[in-house]
Design an enzyme around this catalytic site. Sequence first.
Site, PDB file in Angstrom:
ATOM      1  N   PRO A   2      43.903  36.715 -23.752  1.00 19.65           N
ATOM      2  CA  PRO A   2      45.265  36.369 -24.159  1.00 19.65           C
ATOM      3  C   PRO A   2      46.238  37.508 -23.890  1.00 19.65           C
ATOM      4  O   PRO A   2      45.914  38.680 -24.114  1.00 19.65           O
ATOM      5  CB  PRO A   2      45.125  36.108 -25.661  1.00 19.65           C
ATOM      6  CG  PRO A   2      43.687  35.764 -25.858  1.00 19.65           C
ATOM      7  CD  PRO A   2      42.937  36.573 -24.841  1.00 19.65           C
ATOM      8  N   GLU A   3      47.416  37.159 -23.407  1.00 16.09           N
ATOM      9  CA  GLU A   3      48.429  38.177 -23.141  1.00 16.09           C
ATOM     10  C   GLU A   3      49.381  38.282 -24.339  1.00 16.09           C
ATOM     11  O   GLU A   3      49.238  37.559 -25.332  1.00 16.09           O
ATOM     12  CB  GLU A   3      49.136  37.855 -21.832  1.00 16.09           C
ATOM     13  CG  GLU A   3      48.136  37.789 -20.674  1.00 16.09           C
ATOM     14  CD  GLU A   3      48.744  37.868 -19.285  1.00 16.09           C
ATOM     15  OE1 GLU A   3      49.839  38.418 -19.138  1.00 16.09           O
ATOM     16  OE2 GLU A   3      48.097  37.383 -18.341  1.00 16.09           O
ATOM     17  N   LYS A  52      48.844  43.512 -27.175  1.00 18.70           N
ATOM     18  CA  LYS A  52      47.751  42.567 -27.392  1.00 18.70           C
ATOM     19  C   LYS A  52      47.066  42.768 -28.737  1.00 18.70           C
ATOM     20  O   LYS A  52      45.943  42.290 -28.947  1.00 18.70           O
ATOM     21  CB  LYS A  52      46.727  42.697 -26.255  1.00 18.70           C
ATOM     22  CG  LYS A  52      47.307  42.383 -24.870  1.00 18.70           C
ATOM     23  CD  LYS A  52      46.261  42.503 -23.788  1.00 18.70           C
ATOM     24  CE  LYS A  52      46.852  42.205 -22.416  1.00 18.70           C
ATOM     25  NZ  LYS A  52      45.831  42.287 -21.345  1.00 18.70           N
ATOM     26  N   ARG A 127      49.895  55.332 -28.640  1.00 15.53           N
ATOM     27  CA  ARG A 127      49.272  55.380 -27.318  1.00 15.53           C
ATOM     28  C   ARG A 127      49.565  54.128 -26.481  1.00 15.53           C
ATOM     29  O   ARG A 127      49.128  54.046 -25.337  1.00 15.53           O
ATOM     30  CB  ARG A 127      47.759  55.589 -27.439  1.00 15.53           C
ATOM     31  CG  ARG A 127      46.984  54.434 -28.033  1.00 15.53           C
ATOM     32  CD  ARG A 127      45.480  54.732 -27.951  1.00 15.53           C
ATOM     33  NE  ARG A 127      44.681  53.645 -28.500  1.00 15.53           N
ATOM     34  CZ  ARG A 127      44.181  53.611 -29.718  1.00 15.53           C
ATOM     35  NH1 ARG A 127      44.410  54.634 -30.541  1.00 15.53           N
ATOM     36  NH2 ARG A 127      43.460  52.585 -30.140  1.00 15.53           N
ATOM     37  N   ASN A 168      46.852  39.772 -16.584  1.00 14.94           N
ATOM     38  CA  ASN A 168      46.719  39.452 -15.170  1.00 14.94           C
ATOM     39  C   ASN A 168      47.712  38.408 -14.687  1.00 14.94           C
ATOM     40  O   ASN A 168      48.197  38.466 -13.558  1.00 14.94           O
ATOM     41  CB  ASN A 168      45.290  38.981 -14.879  1.00 14.94           C
ATOM     42  CG  ASN A 168      44.841  39.355 -13.484  1.00 14.94           C
ATOM     43  OD1 ASN A 168      45.635  39.821 -12.677  1.00 14.94           O
ATOM     44  ND2 ASN A 168      43.575  39.147 -13.194  1.00 14.94           N
ATOM     45  N   ARG A 260      39.844  44.208 -11.696  1.00  9.58           N
ATOM     46  CA  ARG A 260      40.509  42.961 -12.093  1.00  9.58           C
ATOM     47  C   ARG A 260      40.932  42.194 -10.847  1.00  9.58           C
ATOM     48  O   ARG A 260      41.362  42.786  -9.845  1.00  9.58           O
ATOM     49  CB  ARG A 260      41.745  43.243 -12.965  1.00  9.58           C
ATOM     50  CG  ARG A 260      41.442  43.929 -14.282  1.00  9.58           C
ATOM     51  CD  ARG A 260      40.561  43.099 -15.196  1.00  9.58           C
ATOM     52  NE  ARG A 260      41.169  41.826 -15.538  1.00  9.58           N
ATOM     53  CZ  ARG A 260      41.993  41.648 -16.593  1.00  9.58           C
ATOM     54  NH1 ARG A 260      42.308  42.681 -17.347  1.00  9.58           N
ATOM     55  NH2 ARG A 260      42.491  40.467 -16.852  1.00  9.58           N
TER      56      ARG A 260
END
Length: 271
Positions: A2-3, A52, A127, A168, A260
């Site tokens: 999931p984005e 995320k 971060r 992605n 990826r």
Amino acid sequence: MPEGHTLHRLAKLHQRRLAGGVVRVSSPQGKFAAGAARVDGQLLVRAEAWGKHLLHHYESGLVVHVHLGLYGKFTEGLVPMGEPVGQVRMRIFGGGPGEAPGFGTDLRGPTACEVYTDAEVAALTDRLGPDPLRRGADPDRAWQRIHRSRRPIGALLMDQQVLAGVGNVYRAELLFRHGISPQRPGTALSAGEWDAMWTDLVALMGVGVRVGKMVVVRPEHDRGEPSYAVDRPRTYVYRRPGSACRVCGTPVAHSVLEARNLFWCPSCQAG
């Protein structure tokens, strides 16, 4: 995986249906039992997303941090929820018998479900790069890292320390929409190109939050070959290797970049 828009939708749902009330938290599976016991019966102050990551803030100052990873999923229902089905890592609900119908949700298969302190939350967010869906996010923080790096822009966009929440699909589609090769080094991107990409990304991900789907194809190109899945809107290049580009007809290319899958149009994104 999931984005970011998915996590922001979940945060909004949990904020609306659970925040501001006392909630019951358990771990039917048992893997989160100790953590659940630390927040069970507390007031859930607020739910928010950062990239995320989903964060539930409790009145004690403790925070439940969830990262869905590849397989994590929340399923919702009304209280009483019935017996858990499958491996439920965390069950959380508010309201119930004797009150107005309550809301509950079961979490299965996350990469992370753990209790954080405020200091640990700060370390996490420090971060992460700017999240296009968070108010006040500073795109210059990402730009400072992008324009100094010779890594491909296709890799930089997926680096959560550069930009939080992009996965992605948004990576592939954003680069196509701006005619930028995913292999172009960050040092070769102009400030104007980055400004346009950020503005577009904020808008695209905002649509994703509102409608629950990634809508990335412009209306004039939303025709022809169907989507890569029956429940997904069309994409320009994502998961369309070998298919004709919706704009120029060139076969969509595929390769692997930093482990990826990468999709792009060699003509529309040349150079």
